[in-house]
Design a protein around this motif. Sequence first.
Motif, PDB file in Angstrom:
ATOM      1  N   LEU A  82       0.848  -1.134  -0.168  1.00  0.00           N
ATOM      2  CA  LEU A  82      -0.102  -0.027   0.114  1.00  0.00           C
ATOM      3  C   LEU A  82       0.890   1.320   0.049  1.00  0.00           C
ATOM      4  N   VAL A  83       0.728   2.083  -1.009  1.00  0.00           N
ATOM      5  CA  VAL A  83       1.612   3.292  -1.315  1.00  0.00           C
ATOM      6  C   VAL A  83       0.728   4.558  -1.057  1.00  0.00           C
ATOM      7  N   ASP A  84       1.183   5.448  -0.061  1.00  0.00           N
ATOM      8  CA  ASP A  84       0.558   6.650  -0.058  1.00  0.00           C
ATOM      9  C   ASP A  84       0.678   7.735  -1.285  1.00  0.00           C
ATOM     10  N   GLY A  85      -0.421   8.191  -1.727  1.00  0.00           N
ATOM     11  CA  GLY A  85      -0.383   8.921  -2.810  1.00  0.00           C
ATOM     12  C   GLY A  85      -1.182   8.209  -4.127  1.00  0.00           C
ATOM     13  N   ARG A  86      -1.128   9.035  -5.199  1.00  0.00           N
ATOM     14  CA  ARG A  86      -1.908   8.645  -6.305  1.00  0.00           C
ATOM     15  C   ARG A  86      -1.270   7.570  -7.306  1.00  0.00           C
ATOM     16  N   ASP A  87      -0.047   7.280  -7.096  1.00  0.00           N
ATOM     17  CA  ASP A  87       0.843   6.413  -7.835  1.00  0.00           C
ATOM     18  C   ASP A  87       1.475   5.252  -7.280  1.00  0.00           C
ATOM     19  N   THR A  88       1.140   4.266  -7.996  1.00  0.00           N
ATOM     20  CA  THR A  88       1.868   2.686  -7.703  1.00  0.00           C
ATOM     21  C   THR A  88       3.312   3.025  -8.139  1.00  0.00           C
ATOM     22  N   ILE A  89       3.955   1.974  -7.578  1.00  0.00           N
ATOM     23  CA  ILE A  89       5.373   1.668  -7.970  1.00  0.00           C
ATOM     24  C   ILE A  89       5.805   0.351  -8.685  1.00  0.00           C
ATOM     25  N   ASP A  90       6.818   0.409  -9.290  1.00  0.00           N
ATOM     26  CA  ASP A  90       7.193  -0.689  -9.918  1.00  0.00           C
ATOM     27  C   ASP A  90       7.832  -2.004  -9.246  1.00  0.00           C
ATOM     28  N   ILE A  91       7.105  -2.697  -8.815  1.00  0.00           N
ATOM     29  CA  ILE A  91       7.542  -3.916  -7.736  1.00  0.00           C
ATOM     30  C   ILE A  91       6.801  -5.140  -8.329  1.00  0.00           C
ATOM     31  N   PRO A  92       7.511  -6.285  -7.957  1.00  0.00           N
ATOM     32  CA  PRO A  92       6.895  -7.529  -8.252  1.00  0.00           C
ATOM     33  C   PRO A  92       5.760  -8.111  -7.308  1.00  0.00           C
ATOM     34  N   MET A  93       4.921  -7.398  -6.847  1.00  0.00           N
ATOM     35  CA  MET A  93       4.135  -7.785  -5.906  1.00  0.00           C
ATOM     36  C   MET A  93       2.843  -6.935  -6.166  1.00  0.00           C
ATOM     37  N   PRO A  94       1.447  -7.289  -5.707  1.00  0.00           N
ATOM     38  CA  PRO A  94       0.185  -6.206  -5.906  1.00  0.00           C
ATOM     39  C   PRO A  94       0.506  -5.080  -5.175  1.00  0.00           C
ATOM     40  N   CYS A  95       0.272  -3.767  -5.645  1.00  0.00           N
ATOM     41  CA  CYS A  95       0.485  -2.751  -5.158  1.00  0.00           C
ATOM     42  C   CYS A  95      -0.600  -1.567  -5.417  1.00  0.00           C
ATOM     43  N   GLN A  96      -1.111  -1.004  -4.352  1.00  0.00           N
ATOM     44  CA  GLN A  96      -2.379  -0.194  -4.416  1.00  0.00           C
ATOM     45  C   GLN A  96      -1.779   1.238  -3.821  1.00  0.00           C
ATOM     46  N   ALA A  97      -2.137   2.248  -4.689  1.00  0.00           N
ATOM     47  CA  ALA A  97      -1.895   3.547  -4.359  1.00  0.00           C
ATOM     48  C   ALA A  97      -3.136   3.876  -3.490  1.00  0.00           C
ATOM     49  N   ILE A  98      -3.106   4.676  -2.419  1.00  0.00           N
ATOM     50  CA  ILE A  98      -4.041   5.319  -1.417  1.00  0.00           C
ATOM     51  C   ILE A  98      -3.928   6.680  -1.084  1.00  0.00           C
ATOM     52  N   VAL A  99      -4.786   7.629  -1.972  1.00  0.00           N
ATOM     53  CA  VAL A  99      -4.769   9.017  -1.496  1.00  0.00           C
ATOM     54  C   VAL A  99      -4.716   9.282  -0.081  1.00  0.00           C
ATOM     55  N   LYS A 100      -3.926   9.880   0.411  1.00  0.00           N
ATOM     56  CA  LYS A 100      -3.903  10.107   1.930  1.00  0.00           C
ATOM     57  C   LYS A 100      -3.922   9.023   2.839  1.00  0.00           C
ATOM     58  N   GLY A 101      -3.212   8.152   2.355  1.00  0.00           N
ATOM     59  CA  GLY A 101      -2.973   6.737   3.008  1.00  0.00           C
ATOM     60  C   GLY A 101      -2.345   6.909   4.247  1.00  0.00           C
ATOM     61  N   ASP A 102      -1.338   8.094   4.277  1.00  0.00           N
ATOM     62  CA  ASP A 102      -0.772   8.204   5.641  1.00  0.00           C
ATOM     63  C   ASP A 102      -1.854   8.807   6.619  1.00  0.00           C
ATOM     64  N   GLN A 103      -3.072   8.753   6.345  1.00  0.00           N
ATOM     65  CA  GLN A 103      -4.151   9.314   7.396  1.00  0.00           C
ATOM     66  C   GLN A 103      -5.089   7.974   7.484  1.00  0.00           C
ATOM     67  N   LYS A 104      -5.025   6.870   6.670  1.00  0.00           N
ATOM     68  CA  LYS A 104      -6.077   5.981   6.545  1.00  0.00           C
ATOM     69  C   LYS A 104      -5.466   4.599   6.992  1.00  0.00           C
ATOM     70  N   GLU A 105      -4.291   4.135   6.695  1.00  0.00           N
ATOM     71  CA  GLU A 105      -3.618   2.940   6.801  1.00  0.00           C
ATOM     72  C   GLU A 105      -2.260   2.896   7.933  1.00  0.00           C
ATOM     73  N   LEU A 106      -2.400   2.033   9.007  1.00  0.00           N
ATOM     74  CA  LEU A 106      -1.518   2.052   9.845  1.00  0.00           C
ATOM     75  C   LEU A 106      -0.218   1.655   9.297  1.00  0.00           C
ATOM     76  N   ALA A 107      -0.140   0.678   8.337  1.00  0.00           N
ATOM     77  CA  ALA A 107       1.399   0.663   7.799  1.00  0.00           C
ATOM     78  C   ALA A 107       1.814   1.435   7.054  1.00  0.00           C
ATOM     79  N   ILE A 108       0.999   2.408   6.263  1.00  0.00           N
ATOM     80  CA  ILE A 108       1.530   3.840   5.676  1.00  0.00           C
ATOM     81  C   ILE A 108       1.881   4.650   6.662  1.00  0.00           C
TER      82      ILE A 108
END
Length: 187
Positions: free
Chosen positions: A100-126
Amino acid sequence: MYTFSEIIAGVDEAGRGPLAGPVVAAAVILEQPILGLNDSKKLTRLKRAQLFSVITKESRAWSFAVGSVAEIDRVNILQATKLAMARAVNQLLIVPDKVLVDGRDTIDIPMPCQAIVKGDQKELAIMAASIVAKHIRDHIMDAMSQRYPGYGFHTHAGYGTVKHRAAIGALGVLPHHRKSFCKVPEN
């Protein structure tokens, strides 16, 4: 929100907007919720330091990576940030099921990736990654401030404050300034 039965890595960065210094990305896989987690920008420096200690001791895994000033100038801040984030994920000692990545953009990695806008306010790991990245970048900027005392990096962390711009005007541009990112005068 997710369950702790999945291996979820949260990813965030610190330092996308400053005139100087690297961008720092962090990835964190939590073992369980940590009390007091929040967006790093909403915490005091002391609280971030306290939480950094807890996160690095109690997480299943954590890592960080840097996008250097040279890299920022060469590929742009967004691409340098995404590269640093991917490096942080790839350095984890545990391979996550999902990132789970904070923001609008995913990153190039070999596993599922989800961008979450304001993720640093919503997801504990972020939130945890946000704190790790900010804490480490603050220490980098503190060291830079000791090496270059006239610039005040310990107070503005490289952001374009009036004091920082005045220091650039009086003392010149350092190798740590992002020349392509912001209009800073050349020496």
